[in-house]
Design a protein around this motif. Structure first.
Motif: not given
Length: 172
Positions: A132-153
């Motif tokens: 639900n969160i991913l869809t709200d952010w425009g990530i297609p429902e047929n997409h998988v998230v394998y990893g994410m990048a957390a960024l900051g100083y």
């Protein structure tokens, strides 16, 4: 030393970030580096979603925490979260996204921005509370998230030597 090699050899995972905004011009260049990563057969079946709102990032962190039973999980409170996603049926989607994440980490480090790979969504991105969160952010429902990048100083400027593990060989 060549600046590209210096960037490769000095980048480290950062797990504590300052509350300091990343300039949009630098974030756009980091995302451009992701788009130029290698992809299987040049198909580029990915999408890159950057979340720059700390409250939204923590909403996802809380959902991950609940799904995985990891009380207090915060994704290290990054200033930006980049979510590469890929078509679930893409033959090389996982590998493509790994290459894109590496480009993200190296591009970020070239600006003095720290990063860390987060892989918690790999097995849970289709659970309703996460999807639900991913869809709200425009990530297609047929997409998988394998990893994410957390960024900051980085919160610390202390440079740590990393033990050299692994072996190399040159065969002539």
């Amino acid at each position: 030393m060549n600046p590209v090699m210096e960037n490769l050899l000095t980048r480290r995972s950062i797990r504590a970030f300052l509350e300091k905004e990343i300039p949009m011009s630098e974030l756009e260049q980091i995302l451009e580096a992701a788009r130029y990563a290698p992809s299987g057969m040049g198909r580029q079946t990915w999408k890159f979603t950057a979340i720059v709102n700390p409250e939204k990032i923590q909403k996802l962190a809380a959902a991950i925490s609940a799904e995985l039973g990891r009380s207090g999980y915060t994704m290290y409170c990054p200033q930006v979260l980049i979510i590469p996603s890929n078509e679930a049926d893409s033959r090389f989607g996982k590998e493509d996204n790994a290459c894109a994440l590496e480009n993200i980490f190296l591009a970020a480090w070239s600006f003095g921005i720290g990063s860390v790979w987060l892989n918690q969504l790999q097995e849970i991105c289709d659970r309703p509370s996460i999807r639900n969160i991913l869809t709200d952010w425009g990530i297609p429902e047929n997409h998988v998230v394998y990893g994410m990048a957390a960024l900051g100083y980085p919160a610390s400027s202390e440079k740590k030597e990393v033990e050299k593990i692994g072996k190399t060989a040159i065969i002539k």
